[in-house]
Design an enzyme around this catalytic site. Sequence first.
Site, short mmCIF file in Angstrom:
data_model
loop_
_atom_site.label_atom_id
_atom_site.label_comp_id
_atom_site.label_asym_id
_atom_site.label_seq_id
_atom_site.Cartn_x
_atom_site.Cartn_y
_atom_site.Cartn_z
CG ASP A 1 -26.38 21.05 -131.48
OD1 ASP A 1 -27.61 20.86 -131.54
OD2 ASP A 1 -25.84 22.07 -131.96
C1 BGC Z 1 -28.55 23.55 -133.29
C2 BGC Z 1 -28.87 23.87 -131.85
C3 BGC Z 1 -30.32 23.58 -131.55
C4 BGC Z 1 -30.62 22.14 -131.91
C5 BGC Z 1 -32.04 21.73 -131.59
C6 BGC Z 1 -29.07 22.20 -133.73
O1 BGC Z 1 -29.00 22.06 -135.10
O2 BGC Z 1 -27.17 23.64 -133.49
O3 BGC Z 1 -28.55 25.22 -131.58
O4 BGC Z 1 -30.60 23.88 -130.21
O5 BGC Z 1 -30.39 21.97 -133.29
O6 BGC Z 1 -32.94 22.29 -132.45
#
Ligand code: BGC
Length: 739
Positions: A263
């Site tokens: 993530d």
């Molecule tokens: C979130 C994810 C997301 C990623 C990319 C993160 O802060 O937890 O769910 O896909 O950002 O935007």
Amino acid sequence: MEENKLRQLLDSLTWKEKVGQLVQLSGDFFHSEELTVGPKKKLGITQEIIDVVGSVLNVTGAETTRDIQEKYLMNSRHKIPLLFMADIIYGYRTIFPIPLGLGATWNPKLIKEAYEIIAKESRSAGAHVTYAPMVDLVRDARWGRCLESTGEDPQLNAHFAEAMVRGLQKEQNGHLEGIASCVKHFAAYGAAEAGREYNTVDMSERRLRQDYLSGYKSAVDAGAKLVMTSFNTYDGIPVTGNEFLLKDILREEWGFEGVIISDYAAVQELIAHGVAKDEREATLLAMNATNDIDMKTGCYANELEPLINKGEIDPKLVNDAVWRVLKLKNALGLFEDPYRGSTVIQEKENLLTEENRNLARKVAQESLVLLKNADNLLPLKPNHQKILLVGPYGDEQDLIGLWAVHGKSEDVVSIKSALEKILKQDNFSFEQGCGLLSDYQFLGEFGATKEQIGSLKMTETEKKIALKQAVEAGKKADIIIYAMGEHTMQSGEAGSRTDISLPKNQQEFIEQMVELGKKNILISISGRPLTLTKEVEQMDAIIQAWFPGTEGGNALVDILFGKVNPSGRLSMSFPENVGQLPMYYNEFKTGRPLNSSTHRGRFVTKYLDSPNAPLFPFGFGLSYGTVDYDELKLSSERMTTDLEISIRLKNQSPYECLETVQLYIQDVTGSVVRPTKELKKYQKVNLLPKEEKIITFSLDRSDLYYYMKDMRFNTETGDFLVFVGKNSNDTIQASFELI
Ligand code: BGC
């Protein structure tokens, strides 16, 4: 490209080029004029890496993606196309209800169709991968990301996970026609302690496997091409560096051969977690756990090559990771067409079509949950009564929720505009009555300027005038519809709250309005279960509307006026108060149950100041008709391999009803304590007015499997209870013995 050619390509790459494939950067690295002082400097990333980077985060749109791809490929030695990955969670341009609303449809088949449309729109707009579905099991409504989940039940979540992946990755003649799906956030992110965002997760392996892993497993089994790690720790180890979860369970046990992506910045966050001293150690931990792509940090970009050169990392780990990324690009057909057919013209043709809108309306209709309907106030008859619509969501197009990144509020049908289509002017009026919040300071943390915050706030005089106008209009009305709820920014990522009631100023407004003694209907807009305890007293009818999406207004009006009979059922319990959280229907039995015959009064499992029961239980939802359930029959009192269970449904009403018949079991005695109830089967059954139907379910032995004392996934002989009914609370019971 043929596999041997792809192998040759891998072999021909330098270490730097290989590392590049494992780095994901945001769009600003590719367009920003200020690259040297801006993003590049922030992550300490060199231009050499940017030139060979493998994927881009959250850039969409046919024109932009084509432009970036074209320029990138012009400079690329091996012409390995960029992968465009984006957050397309419940709609690209046509926005469906938030996933918690999708969960309330109890209709994975319909949701699969929705995700096919989402994939089609996304592909036209140049996206190759979506970071969806999010399948984190949720039991704590304080957590803002309940919005993104289909709810609290392992089985229902698993069904939705499969449907979403299959919808997104739709195949045509053995080729991927849709886009690649990245299931997230592996694992157990929804169990953040105290519902506080990014907080610790700690639980037994049994609970992890029994409840929390089912959604991810189902997505992986359905062929999800990527998995995203979660931000949290599990058993003291942050997931992005957690070999037990990523290597042992995901790769080895489940045989996942696709790409694992961290993530956002999660590799670097291993330092803040305190398990890595620096970026070098963070890189080692993540790579050793087989995390392939580093999203948006400089760790892999800067540390991986030196680690290889010094012999501190097994080069095979790196080669395997790059291979997985190249295979994904190949499966998407990017070597043949790096744009996957996306053009500006095609994009225009495919977005927000009538067909897409129609499906969004249908899904929204099925997602709406009727929570209360005293004296059958609903459905309303058009132009029979004078209706006043009030509340901050009445004339609001922002009904798409926080995670509809590419959706546009201007496409949304508001409740007011949908009502105006069917009500004559004399019978309908609107007054906002009150603001969404009384204080918007918290928006500062999300980038709003002081001026913007100030402009949202109503002055004392404005408040008084708004209330007065609503009261005056209310006096002339027969029915008042309140469109109330949370601010979009109060749920979603980083949207944890400890008070999950309606905003205070809205509560105060309702208090004044209900004094008028009219019939009151609440439309509750929220990204999570709210504590609607007070409103249940005040309102004659309540519809839980979530963030209903582009067609939200139309779907709500279809329900309000009975064009469609409500059929939504909660996939997450609605608590009576926040002190009950975490809350879930499938809780374990305790030694001192509430209705214990041995212990009385104080010494049973309960609160002194609150009931144990939720305000609305899992599976709950009303319809305009009454359907009676009786004659629960089992094909046998003993089960060896399978069992047939039937129940009679009688529609007592003049309405056609779409009933969700739910079957739960309880394993009475096991080597491990078992839940009081577990959903095993459900069917959506359509009943014509006055129609009667016998519904049959079949259970087989594997439906009774669980992680036993020795952690084998199997079942033990003995007594079972079976419950069939309208929701997890309202059921008829029978029993059988497993032999
Ligand atoms: C979130 C994810 C997301 C990623 C990319 C993160 O802060 O937890 O769910 O896909 O950002 O935007």
